[in-house]
Design a protein around this motif. Structure first.
Motif, mmCIF file in Angstrom:
data_model
loop_
_atom_site.group_PDB
_atom_site.id
_atom_site.type_symbol
_atom_site.label_atom_id
_atom_site.label_comp_id
_atom_site.label_asym_id
_atom_site.label_seq_id
_atom_site.Cartn_x
_atom_site.Cartn_y
_atom_site.Cartn_z
ATOM 1 N N ASN A 5 0.807 -1.221 0.000
ATOM 2 C CA ASN A 5 0.000 0.000 0.000
ATOM 3 C C ASN A 5 0.841 1.273 0.000
ATOM 4 N N LEU A 6 2.177 1.161 -0.059
ATOM 5 C CA LEU A 6 3.021 2.332 -0.255
ATOM 6 C C LEU A 6 3.266 2.612 -1.734
ATOM 7 N N SER A 7 2.970 1.627 -2.567
ATOM 8 C CA SER A 7 3.179 1.784 -3.996
ATOM 9 C C SER A 7 2.289 2.891 -4.543
ATOM 10 N N GLY A 8 2.870 3.763 -5.353
ATOM 11 C CA GLY A 8 2.108 4.833 -5.970
ATOM 12 C C GLY A 8 2.024 6.103 -5.150
ATOM 13 N N ARG A 9 2.536 6.080 -3.933
ATOM 14 C CA ARG A 9 2.504 7.295 -3.119
ATOM 15 C C ARG A 9 3.611 8.258 -3.549
ATOM 16 N N THR A 10 3.409 9.526 -3.283
ATOM 17 C CA THR A 10 4.375 10.558 -3.645
ATOM 18 C C THR A 10 4.928 11.169 -2.368
ATOM 19 N N VAL A 11 6.242 11.118 -2.217
ATOM 20 C CA VAL A 11 6.882 11.378 -0.934
ATOM 21 C C VAL A 11 7.913 12.505 -1.039
ATOM 22 N N VAL A 12 7.986 13.316 0.000
ATOM 23 C CA VAL A 12 9.080 14.271 0.176
ATOM 24 C C VAL A 12 9.869 13.842 1.413
ATOM 25 N N VAL A 13 11.176 13.699 1.261
ATOM 26 C CA VAL A 13 12.058 13.381 2.381
ATOM 27 C C VAL A 13 13.120 14.466 2.476
ATOM 28 N N THR A 14 13.204 15.149 3.600
ATOM 29 C CA THR A 14 14.266 16.138 3.783
ATOM 30 C C THR A 14 15.471 15.471 4.448
ATOM 31 N N GLY A 15 16.616 16.092 4.286
ATOM 32 C CA GLY A 15 17.836 15.483 4.814
ATOM 33 C C GLY A 15 18.129 14.163 4.139
ATOM 34 N N ALA A 16 17.858 14.108 2.839
ATOM 35 C CA ALA A 16 17.894 12.836 2.114
ATOM 36 C C ALA A 16 19.276 12.475 1.581
ATOM 37 N N ALA A 17 20.281 13.316 1.810
ATOM 38 C CA ALA A 17 21.598 13.064 1.222
ATOM 39 C C ALA A 17 22.399 12.018 1.982
ATOM 40 N N SER A 18 21.966 11.672 3.197
ATOM 41 C CA SER A 18 22.724 10.702 3.989
ATOM 42 C C SER A 18 21.848 10.152 5.105
ATOM 43 N N GLY A 19 22.393 9.190 5.825
ATOM 44 C CA GLY A 19 21.759 8.703 7.044
ATOM 45 C C GLY A 19 20.352 8.179 6.872
#
Length: 253
Positions: A5-19
């Motif tokens: 049920n996560l398929s097709g969702r549109t996500v923003v992740v901050t601090g995405a360059a590491s960790g």
């Protein structure tokens, strides 16, 4: 374990360059989500996007600084132009700059406040309406804020960092009263000792050594293990809100 049920969702992740942010982007993309990666280090983001696309996923690199209003506004426009509205936002960007308060490091205090607290608010302002609209359409909508166990447990020389994370935890509780009645879930994640780049921000050899000793004695969670908690929480049925999650290494009391 797969979460269809996560398929097709549109996500923003901050601090995405590491960790944690990087690990979360990889896991969400593997689950079929479209992931917009926000961070300041454009080169790291491009490499991560290439990695996700090589594995068949969809990702967008968005060079952005959460401490800058115009940068966040431009990031929103790029995400909307490329992917459309989002339905999952993860506030993960953060800095940890420990020093005794008596040293009066106003520069560090301001940087932590701008990133860890005001940065969260800027992202909520940018994408909150998207979440409300998604929920109104009957879809899952999630705001996830990555706080810290330091929000509850004081550590010497980490007073300001802990205060910023306590603010994130309290903000999450308050936002839940505004977003929850609109069917938007707000989840606050408080990791304990985790293997990330936060330790590299420390400019005191003594404090860096103390942290290294604690990590050696207690052990750490991997970034992927914390990311998996976020993936699990956001994959629940839309009427189920795992509102507050503390995740620690077993040896961390």
């Amino acid at each position: 374990m797969s979460y269809p049920n996560l398929s097709g969702r549109t996500v923003v992740v901050t601090g995405a360059a590491s960790g944690i942010g990087e690990a979360l982007a990889l896991q969400l993309a593997a689950e079929g989500a479209r992931v917009a990666l926000l961070a300041r280090r454009a080169d790291r983001l491009r490499a991560l996007v290439e990695r996700i696309r090589a594995d068949g996923g969809e990702a967008l690199a968005v060079a952005a600084d959460v401490t800058d209003d115009a940068s966040v506004d431009a990031a929103r426009e790029l995400v909307h132009t490329t992917f459309g509205a989002v339905d999952l936002v993860v506030n993960n960007a953060g800095v940890m700059l420990p020093n005794p308060v008596a040293e009066g490091r106003i520069d560090e205090w301001q940087r932590m406040l701008d990133t860890n607290v005001a940065g969260v608010l800027r992202i909520v302002r940018a994408f909150g309406a998207d979440l409300v609209a998604a929920a109104a359409e009957g879809r899952s909508a999630d705001l996830v804020n990555v706080s810290s166990i330091g929000a509850h447990i004081p550590f010497p020389n980490y007073a300001v960092y802990g205060a910023t994370k306590a603010a994130v935890t309290h903000l999450s509780q308050s936002l839940r009263t505004e977003f929850g009645p609109r069917d938007v879930r707000v989840t606050n994640i408080e990791p304990g000792l985790t293997e990330t780049e936060l330790a590299t921000h420390i400019d005191s050899a003594e404090l860096s050594g103390q942290l290294d000793g604690m990590l050696e004695a207690v052990g750490t969670l991997s970034a992927a293990e914390v990311a998996d908690v976020v993936v699990y929480a956001t994959s629940r049925p839309r009427h189920v809100n795992l509102r507050q999650i503390v995740v620690l290494p077993t040896r961390q009391a």
